[in-house]
Design a protein around this motif. Structure first.
Motif, PDB file in Angstrom:
ATOM      1  N   ASP A  86      26.791  52.459  26.826  1.00  0.00           N
ATOM      2  CA  ASP A  86      26.768  51.495  25.819  1.00  0.00           C
ATOM      3  C   ASP A  86      25.524  51.624  24.880  1.00  0.00           C
ATOM      4  O   ASP A  86      24.918  52.685  25.220  1.00  0.00           O
ATOM      5  CB  ASP A  86      27.061  49.894  26.216  1.00  0.00           C
ATOM      6  CG  ASP A  86      25.892  49.528  27.206  1.00  0.00           C
ATOM      7  OD1 ASP A  86      24.843  50.378  27.473  1.00  0.00           O
ATOM      8  OD2 ASP A  86      26.057  48.754  28.054  1.00  0.00           O
ATOM      9  N   LYS A  87      25.243  50.647  24.005  1.00  0.00           N
ATOM     10  CA  LYS A  87      24.190  50.906  23.248  1.00  0.00           C
ATOM     11  C   LYS A  87      22.844  51.014  23.837  1.00  0.00           C
ATOM     12  O   LYS A  87      21.708  51.589  23.419  1.00  0.00           O
ATOM     13  CB  LYS A  87      24.022  49.875  22.095  1.00  0.00           C
ATOM     14  CG  LYS A  87      23.854  48.438  22.787  1.00  0.00           C
ATOM     15  CD  LYS A  87      23.951  47.548  21.531  1.00  0.00           C
ATOM     16  CE  LYS A  87      24.081  46.113  22.037  1.00  0.00           C
ATOM     17  NZ  LYS A  87      23.082  45.452  22.113  1.00  0.00           N
ATOM     18  N   ASN A  88      22.792  50.402  25.204  1.00  0.00           N
ATOM     19  CA  ASN A  88      21.550  50.389  26.008  1.00  0.00           C
ATOM     20  C   ASN A  88      21.667  51.449  27.136  1.00  0.00           C
ATOM     21  O   ASN A  88      20.482  51.654  27.722  1.00  0.00           O
ATOM     22  CB  ASN A  88      21.348  49.071  26.730  1.00  0.00           C
ATOM     23  CG  ASN A  88      21.326  47.921  25.932  1.00  0.00           C
ATOM     24  OD1 ASN A  88      20.647  47.778  24.888  1.00  0.00           O
ATOM     25  ND2 ASN A  88      22.265  46.795  26.190  1.00  0.00           N
ATOM     26  N   SER A  89      22.296  52.495  26.726  1.00  0.00           N
ATOM     27  CA  SER A  89      22.450  53.517  27.877  1.00  0.00           C
ATOM     28  C   SER A  89      21.325  54.276  27.481  1.00  0.00           C
ATOM     29  O   SER A  89      21.152  54.529  26.415  1.00  0.00           O
ATOM     30  CB  SER A  89      23.728  54.248  27.965  1.00  0.00           C
ATOM     31  OG  SER A  89      24.864  53.586  28.150  1.00  0.00           O
ATOM     32  N   ARG A  90      20.743  55.138  28.453  1.00  0.00           N
ATOM     33  CA  ARG A  90      19.554  56.240  28.410  1.00  0.00           C
ATOM     34  C   ARG A  90      19.877  57.120  29.391  1.00  0.00           C
ATOM     35  O   ARG A  90      20.501  57.013  30.618  1.00  0.00           O
ATOM     36  CB  ARG A  90      18.167  55.578  28.710  1.00  0.00           C
ATOM     37  CG  ARG A  90      18.084  54.113  27.743  1.00  0.00           C
ATOM     38  CD  ARG A  90      17.340  54.724  26.420  1.00  0.00           C
ATOM     39  NE  ARG A  90      16.812  53.561  25.806  1.00  0.00           N
ATOM     40  CZ  ARG A  90      17.676  52.803  24.723  1.00  0.00           C
ATOM     41  NH1 ARG A  90      19.028  53.257  24.881  1.00  0.00           N
ATOM     42  NH2 ARG A  90      17.197  52.013  24.174  1.00  0.00           N
ATOM     43  N   ALA A 104      17.681  58.125  23.876  1.00  0.00           N
ATOM     44  CA  ALA A 104      18.521  56.970  23.789  1.00  0.00           C
ATOM     45  C   ALA A 104      19.987  57.239  23.254  1.00  0.00           C
ATOM     46  O   ALA A 104      20.009  58.298  22.493  1.00  0.00           O
ATOM     47  CB  ALA A 104      17.926  56.127  22.680  1.00  0.00           C
ATOM     48  N   ASP A 154      26.414  51.978  31.727  1.00  0.00           N
ATOM     49  CA  ASP A 154      26.618  50.349  31.267  1.00  0.00           C
ATOM     50  C   ASP A 154      26.440  49.704  32.545  1.00  0.00           C
ATOM     51  O   ASP A 154      25.891  48.579  32.081  1.00  0.00           O
ATOM     52  CB  ASP A 154      27.686  50.084  30.450  1.00  0.00           C
ATOM     53  CG  ASP A 154      29.143  50.332  31.241  1.00  0.00           C
ATOM     54  OD1 ASP A 154      29.026  50.846  32.476  1.00  0.00           O
ATOM     55  OD2 ASP A 154      30.240  49.739  31.102  1.00  0.00           O
TER      56      ASP A 154
END
Length: 190
Positions: A86-90, A104, A154
């Motif tokens: 998701d958008k917070n995955s790193r 990011a 995620d």
């Protein structure tokens, strides 16, 4: 005579021990700009019974902006739970000098798509994602091997130890995961 031989050896040493030649899957320049993508490198493989997980990395240069392409392939006779980002995955890379670099996720929410392979009678799940470099200092990537990679999905984070050399079972070849950036980053700089 010895001086001449020594001189020739020293003069051609960078050619002999220098960087490997770059291999691209895409290398296009047109009116819209330049796009380069290095050949994928297998950096992790786990085979246990009828289940396998493979992780491939490649580097992309989109008009000089570096991007990491991550591909996670899971194979099994059984149902495979999807890995999602998701958008917070790193992705975190720890280098042998101790520095940690964070990349990011640039993709939207994405889960591995399920595909059944009739030939092998296996379920396959494929996840493609693209990650952006957050720092402008990439010099360490070109000098120091990667010792560990952490992928923050995620719902979980998984650590992967990257070996110096990987003799793959599922794909043909010998890969150098530790030296992925050393071998490939210079290919997308120009």
């Amino acid at each position: 005579m010895r001086i001449l031989v020594l001189f020739l050896f020293l003069a051609f040493q960078p050619l002999v021990f220098g960087q490997k030649p770059c291999q691209y899957t895409t290398n296009v320049t047109d009116s819209l700009g330049t796009l380069k993508e290095t050949k994928s490198c297998l950096v992790y493989e786990k085979v246990f019974g009828n289940t396998a997980q493979l992780i491939f990395l490649s580097l992309i240069s989109n008009d000089g902006m570096p991007v990491l392409h991550l591909q996670v392939i899971q194979k099994s006779n059984d149902f495979i739970s999807p890995k999602c980002i998701d958008k917070n995955s790193r992705i975190y890379f720890q280098l042998s000098n101790g520095k940690i670099f964070t990349l990011a996720n640039s993709s939207e929410n994405e889960c591995g798509s399920l595909v059944y392979n009739d030939t092998e009678k296996l379920n396959n799940r494929l996840l493609n994602a693209y990650f952006l470099f957050l720092k402008d200092d990439y010099q360490d990537f070109k000098k120091f091997p990667v010792t560990m990679m952490r992928i923050k999905y995620d719902s979980e984070s998984i650590d992967y130890i990257l070996p110096k050399e990987l003799h793959a079972e599922k794909v043909e070849g010998v890969f150098e995961p530790e030296d992925f950036f050393i071998n490939n980053y210079p290919c997308i700089e120009n």
